[in-house]
Motif scaffolding. Structure first.
Motif, PDB file in Angstrom:
ATOM      1  N   SER A  85       0.835  -1.194   0.000  1.00  0.00           N
ATOM      2  CA  SER A  85       0.000   0.000   0.000  1.00  0.00           C
ATOM      3  C   SER A  85       0.872   1.247   0.000  1.00  0.00           C
ATOM      4  O   SER A  85       2.003   1.233   0.434  1.00  0.00           O
ATOM      5  CB  SER A  85      -0.922   0.003   1.225  1.00  0.00           C
ATOM      6  N   ILE A  86       0.314   2.315  -0.509  1.00  0.00           N
ATOM      7  CA  ILE A  86       0.982   3.608  -0.496  1.00  0.00           C
ATOM      8  C   ILE A  86       0.469   4.396   0.693  1.00  0.00           C
ATOM      9  O   ILE A  86      -0.727   4.658   0.810  1.00  0.00           O
ATOM     10  CB  ILE A  86       0.704   4.394  -1.796  1.00  0.00           C
ATOM     11  N   THR A  87       1.347   4.730   1.588  1.00  0.00           N
ATOM     12  CA  THR A  87       0.935   5.418   2.798  1.00  0.00           C
ATOM     13  C   THR A  87       0.428   6.813   2.474  1.00  0.00           C
ATOM     14  O   THR A  87       1.120   7.593   1.823  1.00  0.00           O
ATOM     15  CB  THR A  87       2.125   5.522   3.776  1.00  0.00           C
ATOM     16  N   ILE A 108       1.663   6.595 -12.190  1.00  0.00           N
ATOM     17  CA  ILE A 108       1.579   5.185 -12.571  1.00  0.00           C
ATOM     18  C   ILE A 108       2.508   4.908 -13.742  1.00  0.00           C
ATOM     19  O   ILE A 108       3.211   3.885 -13.785  1.00  0.00           O
ATOM     20  CB  ILE A 108       0.120   4.817 -12.930  1.00  0.00           C
ATOM     21  N   ALA A 109       2.553   5.827 -14.681  1.00  0.00           N
ATOM     22  CA  ALA A 109       3.381   5.620 -15.876  1.00  0.00           C
ATOM     23  C   ALA A 109       4.861   5.568 -15.547  1.00  0.00           C
ATOM     24  O   ALA A 109       5.612   4.770 -16.122  1.00  0.00           O
ATOM     25  CB  ALA A 109       3.105   6.721 -16.896  1.00  0.00           C
ATOM     26  N   ASP A 110       5.331   6.419 -14.628  1.00  0.00           N
ATOM     27  CA  ASP A 110       6.784   6.457 -14.368  1.00  0.00           C
ATOM     28  C   ASP A 110       7.216   5.559 -13.215  1.00  0.00           C
ATOM     29  O   ASP A 110       8.375   5.550 -12.826  1.00  0.00           O
ATOM     30  CB  ASP A 110       7.261   7.892 -14.126  1.00  0.00           C
ATOM     31  N   GLY A 111       6.274   4.780 -12.658  1.00  0.00           N
ATOM     32  CA  GLY A 111       6.646   3.791 -11.667  1.00  0.00           C
ATOM     33  C   GLY A 111       6.578   4.239 -10.230  1.00  0.00           C
ATOM     34  O   GLY A 111       6.813   3.427  -9.333  1.00  0.00           O
ATOM     35  N   ARG A 112       6.247   5.494  -9.980  1.00  0.00           N
ATOM     36  CA  ARG A 112       6.096   5.908  -8.581  1.00  0.00           C
ATOM     37  C   ARG A 112       4.916   5.205  -7.933  1.00  0.00           C
ATOM     38  O   ARG A 112       4.911   4.969  -6.710  1.00  0.00           O
ATOM     39  CB  ARG A 112       5.928   7.421  -8.493  1.00  0.00           C
ATOM     40  N   LEU A 113       3.891   4.859  -8.717  1.00  0.00           N
ATOM     41  CA  LEU A 113       2.770   4.027  -8.261  1.00  0.00           C
ATOM     42  C   LEU A 113       2.823   2.733  -9.066  1.00  0.00           C
ATOM     43  O   LEU A 113       2.249   2.638 -10.148  1.00  0.00           O
ATOM     44  CB  LEU A 113       1.431   4.746  -8.485  1.00  0.00           C
ATOM     45  N   PRO A 114       3.522   1.718  -8.585  1.00  0.00           N
ATOM     46  CA  PRO A 114       3.666   0.485  -9.363  1.00  0.00           C
ATOM     47  C   PRO A 114       2.387  -0.342  -9.345  1.00  0.00           C
ATOM     48  O   PRO A 114       1.478  -0.120  -8.524  1.00  0.00           O
ATOM     49  CB  PRO A 114       4.802  -0.248  -8.643  1.00  0.00           C
ATOM     50  N   VAL A 115       2.314  -1.299 -10.245  1.00  0.00           N
ATOM     51  CA  VAL A 115       1.192  -2.232 -10.255  1.00  0.00           C
ATOM     52  C   VAL A 115       1.128  -2.926  -8.898  1.00  0.00           C
ATOM     53  O   VAL A 115       2.139  -3.408  -8.380  1.00  0.00           O
ATOM     54  CB  VAL A 115       1.357  -3.266 -11.390  1.00  0.00           C
ATOM     55  N   GLY A 116      -0.077  -2.952  -8.313  1.00  0.00           N
ATOM     56  CA  GLY A 116      -0.262  -3.538  -6.993  1.00  0.00           C
ATOM     57  C   GLY A 116      -0.313  -2.511  -5.879  1.00  0.00           C
ATOM     58  O   GLY A 116      -0.712  -2.837  -4.761  1.00  0.00           O
ATOM     59  N   ALA A 117       0.065  -1.268  -6.184  1.00  0.00           N
ATOM     60  CA  ALA A 117       0.027  -0.224  -5.162  1.00  0.00           C
ATOM     61  C   ALA A 117      -1.423   0.161  -4.873  1.00  0.00           C
ATOM     62  O   ALA A 117      -2.263   0.224  -5.773  1.00  0.00           O
ATOM     63  CB  ALA A 117       0.819   0.992  -5.627  1.00  0.00           C
ATOM     64  N   ARG A 118      -1.724   0.432  -3.597  1.00  0.00           N
ATOM     65  CA  ARG A 118      -3.074   0.829  -3.202  1.00  0.00           C
ATOM     66  C   ARG A 118      -3.121   2.331  -2.994  1.00  0.00           C
ATOM     67  O   ARG A 118      -2.303   2.891  -2.258  1.00  0.00           O
ATOM     68  CB  ARG A 118      -3.479   0.096  -1.925  1.00  0.00           C
ATOM     69  N   LEU A 119      -4.065   2.998  -3.639  1.00  0.00           N
ATOM     70  CA  LEU A 119      -4.213   4.439  -3.502  1.00  0.00           C
ATOM     71  C   LEU A 119      -4.845   4.766  -2.157  1.00  0.00           C
ATOM     72  O   LEU A 119      -5.565   3.942  -1.569  1.00  0.00           O
ATOM     73  CB  LEU A 119      -5.077   4.987  -4.632  1.00  0.00           C
ATOM     74  N   HIS A 174      -6.554   1.622 -15.497  1.00  0.00           N
ATOM     75  CA  HIS A 174      -5.305   1.722 -14.732  1.00  0.00           C
ATOM     76  C   HIS A 174      -5.473   1.277 -13.286  1.00  0.00           C
ATOM     77  O   HIS A 174      -4.514   0.796 -12.673  1.00  0.00           O
ATOM     78  CB  HIS A 174      -4.779   3.155 -14.751  1.00  0.00           C
ATOM     79  N   VAL A 175      -6.671   1.447 -12.717  1.00  0.00           N
ATOM     80  CA  VAL A 175      -6.928   1.037 -11.345  1.00  0.00           C
ATOM     81  C   VAL A 175      -8.248   0.269 -11.299  1.00  0.00           C
ATOM     82  O   VAL A 175      -9.045   0.308 -12.242  1.00  0.00           O
ATOM     83  CB  VAL A 175      -6.988   2.243 -10.377  1.00  0.00           C
ATOM     84  N   VAL A 176      -8.446  -0.428 -10.196  1.00  0.00           N
ATOM     85  CA  VAL A 176      -9.709  -1.137  -9.995  1.00  0.00           C
ATOM     86  C   VAL A 176     -10.057  -1.048  -8.519  1.00  0.00           C
ATOM     87  O   VAL A 176      -9.183  -1.078  -7.654  1.00  0.00           O
ATOM     88  CB  VAL A 176      -9.577  -2.612 -10.454  1.00  0.00           C
ATOM     89  N   GLY A 177     -11.364  -0.861  -8.255  1.00  0.00           N
ATOM     90  CA  GLY A 177     -11.828  -0.839  -6.875  1.00  0.00           C
ATOM     91  C   GLY A 177     -12.046  -2.254  -6.367  1.00  0.00           C
ATOM     92  O   GLY A 177     -12.697  -3.064  -7.036  1.00  0.00           O
ATOM     93  N   VAL A 213      -6.744  -0.156  -6.316  1.00  0.00           N
ATOM     94  CA  VAL A 213      -5.430  -0.745  -6.547  1.00  0.00           C
ATOM     95  C   VAL A 213      -5.003  -0.515  -7.997  1.00  0.00           C
ATOM     96  O   VAL A 213      -5.816  -0.642  -8.926  1.00  0.00           O
ATOM     97  CB  VAL A 213      -5.446  -2.262  -6.239  1.00  0.00           C
ATOM     98  N   VAL A 214      -3.741  -0.170  -8.198  1.00  0.00           N
ATOM     99  CA  VAL A 214      -3.187  -0.011  -9.542  1.00  0.00           C
ATOM    100  C   VAL A 214      -3.040  -1.394 -10.174  1.00  0.00           C
ATOM    101  O   VAL A 214      -2.438  -2.299  -9.596  1.00  0.00           O
ATOM    102  CB  VAL A 214      -1.812   0.696  -9.494  1.00  0.00           C
ATOM    103  N   VAL A 215      -3.592  -1.564 -11.381  1.00  0.00           N
ATOM    104  CA  VAL A 215      -3.543  -2.865 -12.048  1.00  0.00           C
ATOM    105  C   VAL A 215      -2.840  -2.823 -13.404  1.00  0.00           C
ATOM    106  O   VAL A 215      -2.525  -3.872 -13.973  1.00  0.00           O
ATOM    107  CB  VAL A 215      -4.968  -3.442 -12.240  1.00  0.00           C
ATOM    108  N   ALA A 216      -2.593  -1.643 -13.958  1.00  0.00           N
ATOM    109  CA  ALA A 216      -1.940  -1.569 -15.268  1.00  0.00           C
ATOM    110  C   ALA A 216      -1.294  -0.208 -15.424  1.00  0.00           C
ATOM    111  O   ALA A 216      -1.721   0.781 -14.813  1.00  0.00           O
ATOM    112  CB  ALA A 216      -2.929  -1.809 -16.395  1.00  0.00           C
TER     113      ALA A 216
END
Length: 491
Positions: free
Chosen positions: A12-14, A44-55, A84-87, A94-97
């Motif tokens: 998760s992203i704090t 999300i595109a530059d990787g600061r929010l990777p796939v699997g990260a929770r907003l 890009h995300v799914v609830g 969560v980031v999925v793509a």
């Protein structure tokens, strides 16, 4: 009771006021949701929010940004519609793509005519290294496939097992005591050099050693260092980068012409006496004695102990440093023993230069990384490095012999030089051949070599410098056969 899984917590992203360093003041009036969605999409595109990260939860995020919850909800909805995300209910958003992006075109590799310009620039070795080739006969490269991975891992585990927390802090810029002791022992055993470990300075390879020496000598009023001719183009470029003049001194079948050195008036000289690059000759006994007399009259010697450990058909040649330590700066490395990627070497200087050298090293990088030093010391102390060297010698002899046989078959008339030691051969060709054009023609055919003329300041017989240590005998045969075809094409 907190039922969150540890993995979920880690991914998760704090949330917090510094989340993605967002500043709502940058948003255009009336466009908060668009602005927020764009910022999240970019993260999300530059990787600061990777796939699997929770907003962050929309309510918490809105409060920290100082906007309505509806702005955050709308931004999340747009990212959901984009895919890009799914609830995921209580698991959050969560980031999925990542957004599809057009990959940047890879830079085109340099053309052979660009690599082998008549006057090689300071980037010529980078250009040659990145040029694609099926067979790479670049000199000075050991058998990298033979790197002792298992022994290195054992040594690393042993080092880490006994390492104290304090060892992970900043260390001595001269190197770890363990490696300085191991190097001093290695030099005494293999090169006949007796040195106090406190006098050893660990550096990032011979290149850094020469750069540090150049600074120290320049500050001492020495602005000229004579070099062998032919001699390493890379070394010459390195010294000139540090504002030193590099007048050429001829090399013949006995090594450096010391009479030419004396006539040049240069106060210092850099040479490779154990296995001269690129000719492979050894500085013979009479020349050594004459050189020592030159140094005793006030000259300074910089000894690059190039290829000294790789000898096959002759006994070891003692280092000059062991004969006159107060007039010889000495440098060596593990680049030819293990791998250039380790960037580990050592330098010894006369006592009057030691403090200045250490100060230059301190200002350069505060010292080499400690962990690789300790692992290398373990390899040296355990005998693993000597065992590895014995293995390499046997393998290199087979490869050297394969290359010499191939030269005899495919380059008739070529004269082979420097076969008794080292990782490379040099060959000289007939005067009607341009070695630069030959090297370019070989590269077009998928074989990478260096022209001998690169390494001379004055006109030299045309030839090639051919590394053999990093290639299997079959590849050496094919590579030399390609050189022969390229030579016939030019003629």
């Amino acid at each position: 009771m907190d039922r969150a899984k540890p993995a979920d917590v880690e991914r998760s992203i704090t949330a917090g006021s510094d989340f993605l360093q967002l500043d709502v003041g940058q948003a255009p009036p009336g466009g908060l949701a668009d602005w927020l969605a764009a910022r999240l999409r970019a993260a999300i595109a530059d990787g600061r929010l990777p796939v699997g990260a929770r907003l962050p939860a929309s309510r918490v995020f809105a409060a920290e940004l100082g906007v309505s919850r509806g702005v955050v909800t709308e931004a999340y909805q747009r990212l959901t519609e984009d895919g890009h995300v799914v609830g995921r209910g209580r698991a959050g958003t969560v980031v999925v793509a990542t957004p599809g992006a057009v990959p940047a075109p890879a830079p085109a590799p340099p053309a052979p005519t660009e690599v082998f310009a008549d006057q090689p620039g300071t980037d010529v070795f980078d250009a040659l290294r990145t040029a694609p080739a099926e067979i790479d006969l670049t000199p000075g490269v050991p058998d990298l496939a033979a790197f002792p991975r298992a022994a290195w891992l054992r040594a690393e585990r042993s080092v880490l097992h006994r390492l104290t927390p304090a060892a992970f802090g900043y260390g001595d810029p001269t190197g770890t005591p363990a490696l300085r002791l191991a190097v001093a022992t290695w030099l005494a055993r293999s090169r006949g050099i007796r040195v106090d470990p406190a006098a050893v300075v660990i550096v990032a390879g011979v290149s850094q050693a020469l750069g540090l020496l150049a600074q120290v000598l320049h500050d001492d009023g020495i602005h000229t260092v004579a070099v062998e001719d032919p001699g390493s183009l890379g070394v010459r470029q390195h010294l000139r980068n540090w504002r030193l003049d590099t007048p050429p001194v001829a090399v013949d079948a006995h090594g450096l012409r010391v009479d030419d050195l004396a006539a040049s008036g240069a106060p210092a000289v850099l040479l490779t006496p154990a296995h001269q690059f690129p000719t492979g000759v050894v500085l013979d006994g009479e020349r050594r004695r004459t050189l020592i007399r030159w140094a005793e009259r006030g000259g300074l010697i910089i000894e690059d102990d190039y290829d000294a450990e790789h000898r096959y058909d002759r006994p070891p040649v003692p280092a000059l440093r062991g004969m006159l330590p107060e007039r010889v700066c000495y440098t060596g490395s593990v680049s030819k023993l293990l791998a250039p990627a380790l960037r580990t070497g050592w330098v010894l200087v006369p006592p009057r230069y030691h403090a200045a050298l250490v100060a230059a090293k301190r200002m350069a990088d505060l010292g080499n990384a400690a962990l690789p030093q300790l692992v290398l010391a373990e390899l040296m102390d355990s005998g693993e490095l000597e065992r590895h060297l014995r293995l390499l010698r046997r393998r290199h002899v087979r490869r050297r012999d394969a290359m010499i046989r191939a030269i005899g078959r495919h380059l008739p008339g070529a004269v082979v030089h420097g076969a008794a030691a080292g990782l490379h051969l040099s060959v000289t060709l007939g005067p009607e051949v341009s070695d630069v054009h030959l090297a370019a023609a070989a590269l077009r055919r998928g074989v990478k070599v260096q022209p001998l003329s690169w390494h001379g300041q004055r006109p030299q017989p045309p030839g090639l410098v051919l590394g053999y240590a990093a290639n299997a005998p079959g590849d050496l045969e094919r590579g030399v056969a390609t050189l022969g075809a390229a030579l016939r094409e030019l003629r």
